[in-house]
Design a protein around this motif. Structure first.
Motif, PDB file in Angstrom:
ATOM      1  N   LEU A 175      39.244  34.662  40.412  1.00 21.49           N
ATOM      2  CA  LEU A 175      40.440  35.070  41.149  1.00 21.49           C
ATOM      3  C   LEU A 175      40.588  34.147  42.349  1.00 21.49           C
ATOM      4  O   LEU A 175      39.577  33.687  42.920  1.00 21.49           O
ATOM      5  N   GLN A 176      41.807  33.874  42.741  1.00 21.30           N
ATOM      6  CA  GLN A 176      42.049  33.050  43.916  1.00 21.30           C
ATOM      7  C   GLN A 176      43.156  33.676  44.754  1.00 21.30           C
ATOM      8  O   GLN A 176      44.205  34.063  44.226  1.00 21.30           O
ATOM      9  N   LEU A 177      42.901  33.759  46.045  1.00 21.94           N
ATOM     10  CA  LEU A 177      43.860  34.296  47.005  1.00 21.94           C
ATOM     11  C   LEU A 177      44.151  33.239  48.052  1.00 21.94           C
ATOM     12  O   LEU A 177      43.218  32.664  48.640  1.00 21.94           O
ATOM     13  N   ARG A 178      45.420  32.967  48.268  1.00 20.91           N
ATOM     14  CA  ARG A 178      45.849  31.971  49.247  1.00 20.91           C
ATOM     15  C   ARG A 178      46.819  32.626  50.214  1.00 20.91           C
ATOM     16  O   ARG A 178      47.767  33.294  49.802  1.00 20.91           O
TER      17      ARG A 178
ATOM     18  N   GLU B  18      38.313  31.865  46.805  1.00 22.95           N
ATOM     19  CA  GLU B  18      38.221  31.722  45.357  1.00 22.95           C
ATOM     20  C   GLU B  18      36.945  32.374  44.855  1.00 22.95           C
ATOM     21  O   GLU B  18      35.850  32.104  45.371  1.00 22.95           O
ATOM     22  N   LEU B  19      37.089  33.238  43.850  1.00 27.20           N
ATOM     23  CA  LEU B  19      35.964  33.930  43.236  1.00 27.20           C
ATOM     24  C   LEU B  19      35.767  33.391  41.831  1.00 27.20           C
ATOM     25  O   LEU B  19      36.734  33.213  41.082  1.00 27.20           O
ATOM     26  N   MET B  20      34.503  33.149  41.475  1.00 28.67           N
ATOM     27  CA  MET B  20      34.205  32.597  40.158  1.00 28.67           C
ATOM     28  C   MET B  20      33.003  33.311  39.561  1.00 28.67           C
ATOM     29  O   MET B  20      31.994  33.536  40.244  1.00 28.67           O
ATOM     30  N   PHE B  21      33.104  33.642  38.271  1.00 23.57           N
ATOM     31  CA  PHE B  21      31.989  34.209  37.503  1.00 23.57           C
ATOM     32  C   PHE B  21      31.610  33.205  36.421  1.00 23.57           C
ATOM     33  O   PHE B  21      32.475  32.555  35.831  1.00 23.57           O
ATOM     34  N   PHE B  22      30.338  33.111  36.136  1.00 30.59           N
ATOM     35  CA  PHE B  22      29.897  32.206  35.075  1.00 30.59           C
ATOM     36  C   PHE B  22      28.611  32.747  34.466  1.00 30.59           C
ATOM     37  O   PHE B  22      27.830  33.451  35.111  1.00 30.59           O
ATOM     38  N   GLY B  23      28.397  32.398  33.211  1.00 29.93           N
ATOM     39  CA  GLY B  23      27.221  32.871  32.513  1.00 29.93           C
ATOM     40  C   GLY B  23      27.329  34.339  32.143  1.00 29.93           C
ATOM     41  O   GLY B  23      28.345  35.006  32.355  1.00 29.93           O
TER      42      GLY B  23
ATOM     43  N   THR C 160      40.841  41.881  43.919  1.00 30.96           N
ATOM     44  CA  THR C 160      41.977  41.542  44.776  1.00 30.96           C
ATOM     45  C   THR C 160      41.946  42.356  46.060  1.00 30.96           C
ATOM     46  O   THR C 160      42.153  41.823  47.160  1.00 30.96           O
ATOM     47  N   ALA C 161      41.701  43.642  45.944  1.00 31.78           N
ATOM     48  CA  ALA C 161      41.645  44.497  47.135  1.00 31.78           C
ATOM     49  C   ALA C 161      40.520  44.059  48.072  1.00 31.78           C
ATOM     50  O   ALA C 161      40.685  44.029  49.304  1.00 31.78           O
ATOM     51  N   ALA C 162      39.366  43.673  47.515  1.00 33.89           N
ATOM     52  CA  ALA C 162      38.248  43.224  48.341  1.00 33.89           C
ATOM     53  C   ALA C 162      38.568  41.896  49.023  1.00 33.89           C
ATOM     54  O   ALA C 162      38.252  41.695  50.211  1.00 33.89           O
ATOM     55  N   ALA C 163      39.194  40.977  48.294  1.00 35.28           N
ATOM     56  CA  ALA C 163      39.552  39.688  48.883  1.00 35.28           C
ATOM     57  C   ALA C 163      40.567  39.858  50.001  1.00 35.28           C
ATOM     58  O   ALA C 163      40.462  39.217  51.059  1.00 35.28           O
ATOM     59  N   VAL C 164      41.550  40.714  49.798  1.00 37.95           N
ATOM     60  CA  VAL C 164      42.555  40.955  50.831  1.00 37.95           C
ATOM     61  C   VAL C 164      41.897  41.555  52.072  1.00 37.95           C
ATOM     62  O   VAL C 164      42.204  41.169  53.219  1.00 37.95           O
TER      63      VAL C 164
END
Length: 235
Positions: free
Chosen positions: A177-180, A191-196, A218-222
């Motif tokens: 997810l990305q918030l600008r 920017e949040l990223m998950f991998f593996g 989204t709520a946490a990033a905001v």
């Protein structure tokens, strides 16, 4: 019958002597006010020059409003508590990076979590840009740099009530997810990223198998960005 000479004589005799003497001397015209003309020219030139100067100032693009200050250590100002709770807790933070330039100041910080070796890993990256010469608004809607580099076709959603303009990009696969956010000359990017894939059997610290849903992230990033903006706001 009165002849023409008699008429002329009668007319002359009827006129006052002063009038006849005035006719003998040509009348003097009033002097021309040359100094008033000079003053008017000077004043007009000054006003014209002042108008051009003011017009030039209006034509010159104004710099964006500087409402925030970029710290030397962004990680101290951005611990991302809401994102940490939503993503299962952060284990490490990367060294803080900053840049100072007459046109723009910037700082970044990132947090990592999850299992070792990429099993169920995730990260959160924050970048703050303070544009001091040009308004970032015209380019803000163009998206992020990775979209322009890799030609990614993604859609941004408006997030009302956060800065002057806020956009969020959600991943359909649930892997990021990305918030600008733009406010004055400042741009905040998270920017949040998950991998593996998390492997709870081999690592008790691994994140839960079920990744947080997009609304929760989204709520946490905001929440975290709003707190960061309040911490960096000047005055």
């Amino acid at each position: 019958m009165i002849s023409e000479p008699e008429l002329d004589g009668a007319w002359e005799s009827a006129r006052p002597p002063e009038a006849a003497q005035d006719d003998a001397v040509p009348a003097r015209r009033p002097g021309r006010p040359w100094w008033w003309v000079a003053v008017a020219v000077v004043v007009t030139s000054a006003l014209w020059a002042g108008g051009l100067y003011a017009f030039g100032d209006r034509m010159r693009p104004a710099g964006p409003e500087v409402r925030y200050a970029v710290p030397d250590n962004l990680c101290e100002q951005f611990e991302a508590p809401a994102l940490g709770r939503a993503m299962g807790g952060f284990a490490d933070s990367s060294p803080n990076r900053t840049g100072r330039h007459p046109a723009m100041d910037w700082a970044s910080c990132s947090y990592d979590g999850g299992g070792p070796g990429g099993s169920g890993g995730f990260s959160a990256v924050v970048l703050v840009e303070l544009h001091k010469k040009s308004d970032p608004a015209p380019e803000f809607a163009l998206g992020s740099y990775d979209e322009r580099i890799f030609g990614a076709d993604v859609s941004w959603e408006e997030m009302p009530g956060l800065g002057e303009q806020a956009l969020v990009r959600r991943s359909e696969a649930g892997d990021g997810l990305q918030l600008r956010v733009r406010d004055g000359g400042a741009v905040f990017i998270v920017e949040l990223m998950f991998f593996g894939t998390p492997d709870a059997e081999t690592d008790t610290r691994a994140a839960p198998s079920a990744r947080p849903d997009q609304d929760t992230l989204t709520a946490a990033a905001v929440e975290d960005v709003r707190a960061l903006m309040a911490a960096l706001r000047k005055g």
